[in-house]
Design a protein around this motif. Structure first.
Motif, PDB file in Angstrom:
ATOM      1  N   VAL A 161       0.872  -1.171   0.000  1.00  5.23           N
ATOM      2  CA  VAL A 161       0.000   0.000   0.000  1.00  5.23           C
ATOM      3  C   VAL A 161       0.910   1.223   0.000  1.00  5.23           C
ATOM      4  CG1 VAL A 161      -1.832   1.237   1.207  1.00  5.23           C
ATOM      5  CG2 VAL A 161      -1.788  -1.272   1.231  1.00  5.23           C
ATOM      6  N   PHE A 162       0.713   2.089  -0.988  1.00  8.38           N
ATOM      7  CA  PHE A 162       1.602   3.222  -1.203  1.00  8.38           C
ATOM      8  C   PHE A 162       0.812   4.525  -1.217  1.00  8.38           C
ATOM      9  CE2 PHE A 162       3.284  -0.524  -3.258  1.00  8.38           C
ATOM     10  CZ  PHE A 162       4.588  -0.559  -2.788  1.00  8.38           C
ATOM     11  N   PRO A 163       1.408   5.604  -0.711  1.00  6.24           N
ATOM     12  CA  PRO A 163       0.767   6.911  -0.871  1.00  6.24           C
ATOM     13  C   PRO A 163       0.615   7.223  -2.359  1.00  6.24           C
ATOM     14  CG  PRO A 163       2.542   7.033   0.739  1.00  6.24           C
ATOM     15  CD  PRO A 163       2.647   5.687   0.064  1.00  6.24           C
ATOM     16  N   ALA A 164      -0.451   7.920  -2.688  1.00  4.51           N
ATOM     17  CA  ALA A 164      -0.756   8.225  -4.086  1.00  4.51           C
ATOM     18  C   ALA A 164       0.044   9.437  -4.562  1.00  4.51           C
ATOM     19  CB  ALA A 164      -2.252   8.454  -4.253  1.00  4.51           C
ATOM     20  N   VAL A 165       1.363   9.273  -4.580  1.00  6.83           N
ATOM     21  CA  VAL A 165       2.256  10.319  -5.079  1.00  6.83           C
ATOM     22  C   VAL A 165       3.318   9.676  -5.967  1.00  6.83           C
ATOM     23  CG1 VAL A 165       1.900  11.971  -3.197  1.00  6.83           C
ATOM     24  CG2 VAL A 165       3.646  10.235  -2.964  1.00  6.83           C
ATOM     25  N   ASP A 166       3.719  10.419  -7.000  1.00  4.35           N
ATOM     26  CA  ASP A 166       4.677   9.907  -7.989  1.00  4.35           C
ATOM     27  C   ASP A 166       5.964   9.374  -7.377  1.00  4.35           C
ATOM     28  OD1 ASP A 166       3.065  10.465 -10.176  1.00  4.35           O
ATOM     29  OD2 ASP A 166       3.896  12.476 -10.439  1.00  4.35           O
ATOM     30  N   GLN A 167       6.422   9.996  -6.298  1.00  2.27           N
ATOM     31  CA  GLN A 167       7.700   9.634  -5.715  1.00  2.27           C
ATOM     32  C   GLN A 167       7.736   8.190  -5.221  1.00  2.27           C
ATOM     33  OE1 GLN A 167       5.992  12.369  -5.158  1.00  2.27           O
ATOM     34  NE2 GLN A 167       7.340  14.119  -5.457  1.00  2.27           N
ATOM     35  N   HIS A 168       6.590   7.541  -5.083  1.00  3.18           N
ATOM     36  CA  HIS A 168       6.567   6.163  -4.602  1.00  3.18           C
ATOM     37  C   HIS A 168       6.604   5.131  -5.738  1.00  3.18           C
ATOM     38  CE1 HIS A 168       6.343   6.843  -0.330  1.00  3.18           C
ATOM     39  NE2 HIS A 168       5.681   7.948  -0.652  1.00  3.18           N
ATOM     40  N   ALA A 169       6.706   5.591  -6.978  1.00  4.80           N
ATOM     41  CA  ALA A 169       6.805   4.659  -8.107  1.00  4.80           C
ATOM     42  C   ALA A 169       8.046   3.783  -7.985  1.00  4.80           C
ATOM     43  CB  ALA A 169       6.811   5.426  -9.424  1.00  4.80           C
ATOM     44  N   SER A 170       9.138   4.328  -7.493  1.00  5.55           N
ATOM     45  CA  SER A 170      10.353   3.520  -7.342  1.00  5.55           C
ATOM     46  C   SER A 170      10.169   2.445  -6.273  1.00  5.55           C
ATOM     47  CB  SER A 170      11.559   4.402  -7.013  1.00  5.55           C
ATOM     48  OG  SER A 170      11.353   5.101  -5.802  1.00  5.55           O
ATOM     49  N   ASP A 171       9.374   2.738  -5.233  1.00  3.03           N
ATOM     50  CA  ASP A 171       9.069   1.724  -4.214  1.00  3.03           C
ATOM     51  C   ASP A 171       8.248   0.582  -4.814  1.00  3.03           C
ATOM     52  OD1 ASP A 171      10.368   3.301  -2.285  1.00  3.03           O
ATOM     53  OD2 ASP A 171       8.493   4.366  -1.812  1.00  3.03           O
ATOM     54  N   VAL A 172       7.327   0.928  -5.697  1.00  2.13           N
ATOM     55  CA  VAL A 172       6.519  -0.090  -6.384  1.00  2.13           C
ATOM     56  C   VAL A 172       7.425  -0.972  -7.237  1.00  2.13           C
ATOM     57  CG1 VAL A 172       4.718  -0.451  -8.123  1.00  2.13           C
ATOM     58  CG2 VAL A 172       4.418   1.306  -6.360  1.00  2.13           C
TER      59      VAL A 172
ATOM     60  N   ARG B 151      10.608  -1.607  -6.876  1.00  2.46           N
ATOM     61  CA  ARG B 151      11.419  -2.472  -6.000  1.00  2.46           C
ATOM     62  C   ARG B 151      10.598  -3.636  -5.458  1.00  2.46           C
ATOM     63  NH1 ARG B 151      14.048   2.289  -4.835  1.00  2.46           N
ATOM     64  NH2 ARG B 151      12.648   2.899  -3.153  1.00  2.46           N
ATOM     65  N   MET B 152       9.353  -3.381  -5.035  1.00  7.02           N
ATOM     66  CA  MET B 152       8.506  -4.451  -4.514  1.00  7.02           C
ATOM     67  C   MET B 152       8.268  -5.520  -5.581  1.00  7.02           C
ATOM     68  SD  MET B 152       4.540  -4.472  -3.247  1.00  7.02           S
ATOM     69  CE  MET B 152       3.919  -4.880  -4.872  1.00  7.02           C
ATOM     70  N   LEU B 153       7.952  -5.085  -6.794  1.00  2.00           N
ATOM     71  CA  LEU B 153       7.668  -6.035  -7.870  1.00  2.00           C
ATOM     72  C   LEU B 153       8.899  -6.861  -8.231  1.00  2.00           C
ATOM     73  CD1 LEU B 153       5.433  -3.809 -10.144  1.00  2.00           C
ATOM     74  CD2 LEU B 153       4.685  -5.647  -8.613  1.00  2.00           C
ATOM     75  N   LEU B 154      10.047  -6.216  -8.345  1.00  2.00           N
ATOM     76  CA  LEU B 154      11.265  -6.958  -8.684  1.00  2.00           C
ATOM     77  C   LEU B 154      11.627  -7.960  -7.600  1.00  2.00           C
ATOM     78  CD1 LEU B 154      13.385  -4.135 -10.321  1.00  2.00           C
ATOM     79  CD2 LEU B 154      12.417  -6.159 -11.450  1.00  2.00           C
ATOM     80  N   ALA B 155      11.381  -7.618  -6.349  1.00  2.00           N
ATOM     81  CA  ALA B 155      11.655  -8.547  -5.252  1.00  2.00           C
ATOM     82  C   ALA B 155      10.698  -9.737  -5.278  1.00  2.00           C
ATOM     83  CB  ALA B 155      11.570  -7.827  -3.907  1.00  2.00           C
ATOM     84  N   ALA B 156       9.475  -9.526  -5.760  1.00  2.00           N
ATOM     85  CA  ALA B 156       8.468 -10.597  -5.773  1.00  2.00           C
ATOM     86  C   ALA B 156       8.642 -11.550  -6.947  1.00  2.00           C
ATOM     87  CB  ALA B 156       7.062  -9.999  -5.803  1.00  2.00           C
ATOM     88  N   LEU B 157       9.281 -11.085  -8.009  1.00  2.00           N
ATOM     89  CA  LEU B 157       9.511 -11.952  -9.170  1.00  2.00           C
ATOM     90  C   LEU B 157      10.766 -12.778  -8.927  1.00  2.00           C
ATOM     91  CD1 LEU B 157       8.762  -9.342 -11.950  1.00  2.00           C
ATOM     92  CD2 LEU B 157       7.317 -11.268 -11.282  1.00  2.00           C
TER      93      LEU B 157
ATOM     94  N   LEU C 172       0.467   1.906 -14.830  1.00  2.00           N
ATOM     95  CA  LEU C 172      -0.808   1.854 -14.107  1.00  2.00           C
ATOM     96  C   LEU C 172      -0.729   2.608 -12.792  1.00  2.00           C
ATOM     97  CD1 LEU C 172      -2.146  -1.752 -14.768  1.00  2.00           C
ATOM     98  CD2 LEU C 172      -2.664   0.392 -15.974  1.00  2.00           C
ATOM     99  N   PHE C 173       0.411   2.542 -12.100  1.00  2.00           N
ATOM    100  CA  PHE C 173       0.576   3.312 -10.867  1.00  2.00           C
ATOM    101  C   PHE C 173       0.497   4.810 -11.177  1.00  2.00           C
ATOM    102  CE2 PHE C 173       3.039   5.452  -7.565  1.00  2.00           C
ATOM    103  CZ  PHE C 173       2.421   4.957  -6.422  1.00  2.00           C
ATOM    104  N   ALA C 174       1.182   5.245 -12.225  1.00  2.00           N
ATOM    105  CA  ALA C 174       1.132   6.661 -12.609  1.00  2.00           C
ATOM    106  C   ALA C 174      -0.294   7.085 -12.946  1.00  2.00           C
ATOM    107  CB  ALA C 174       2.067   6.912 -13.796  1.00  2.00           C
ATOM    108  N   ASN C 175      -1.037   6.230 -13.641  1.00  2.00           N
ATOM    109  CA  ASN C 175      -2.436   6.543 -13.946  1.00  2.00           C
ATOM    110  C   ASN C 175      -3.266   6.654 -12.677  1.00  2.00           C
ATOM    111  OD1 ASN C 175      -1.968   6.588 -16.672  1.00  2.00           O
ATOM    112  ND2 ASN C 175      -3.008   4.656 -17.110  1.00  2.00           N
ATOM    113  N   ALA C 176      -3.019   5.747 -11.715  1.00  2.00           N
ATOM    114  CA  ALA C 176      -3.771   5.786 -10.460  1.00  2.00           C
ATOM    115  C   ALA C 176      -3.462   7.068  -9.686  1.00  2.00           C
ATOM    116  CB  ALA C 176      -3.450   4.553  -9.619  1.00  2.00           C
TER     117      ALA C 176
END
Length: 130
Positions: free
Chosen positions: A12-23, A25-31, A49-53
């Protein structure tokens, strides 16, 4: 080879662009190694999709966006949930436009995408086959 989907991660991430890098990192760690051939495409599509959200699905930086990744041996499913009831629709941008290509990129990079409406909001998802 298993076709059973496994929930790999949810964040769960704050709805701000600066958290795209956190997303990312999470995805790369899960793959894992099985998903290496599609990891870049999956992360790029999720970033769009994160940027659109952030841009269209959030009304304030206090809103949150939930990112979920599930996978099997043969497919990766990623969902981006926001709190807006407005459904996404692809746009067709001209060569001089600086935005409006996100869903077209998701469509090009994935094997399919869609929307699951919720109250409140929706999840925009896509799949990529490994």
């Amino acid at each position: 080879m298993s076709s059973v989907m496994t929930a790999a991660a949810t964040g769960v991430f704050p709805a701000v662009d600066q958290h795209a890098s956190d997303v990312r990192r999470m995805l790369l760690a899960a793959l894992d190694a099985r998903h290496a051939p599609i990891a870049d495409d999956a992360v790029l599509a999720a970033h769009e999709l994160f940027a659109n959200a952030v841009l269209h699905g959030s009304q304030s930086p206090h809103d949150t966006i939930t990112v979920t990744i599930e996978h099997s041996d043969t497919v990766v499913w990623i969902g981006i949930k926001d709190h807006s009831p407005c459904l996404p629709r692809p746009r067709f941008s001209g060569p001089q436009d600086t935005n409006g290509r996100g869903l077209c990129l998701v469509e090009a990079l994935s094997n399919g995408w869609g929307v699951i409406p919720h109250r409140p909001g929706k999840t925009v998802w896509f799949t990529i086959h490994t």
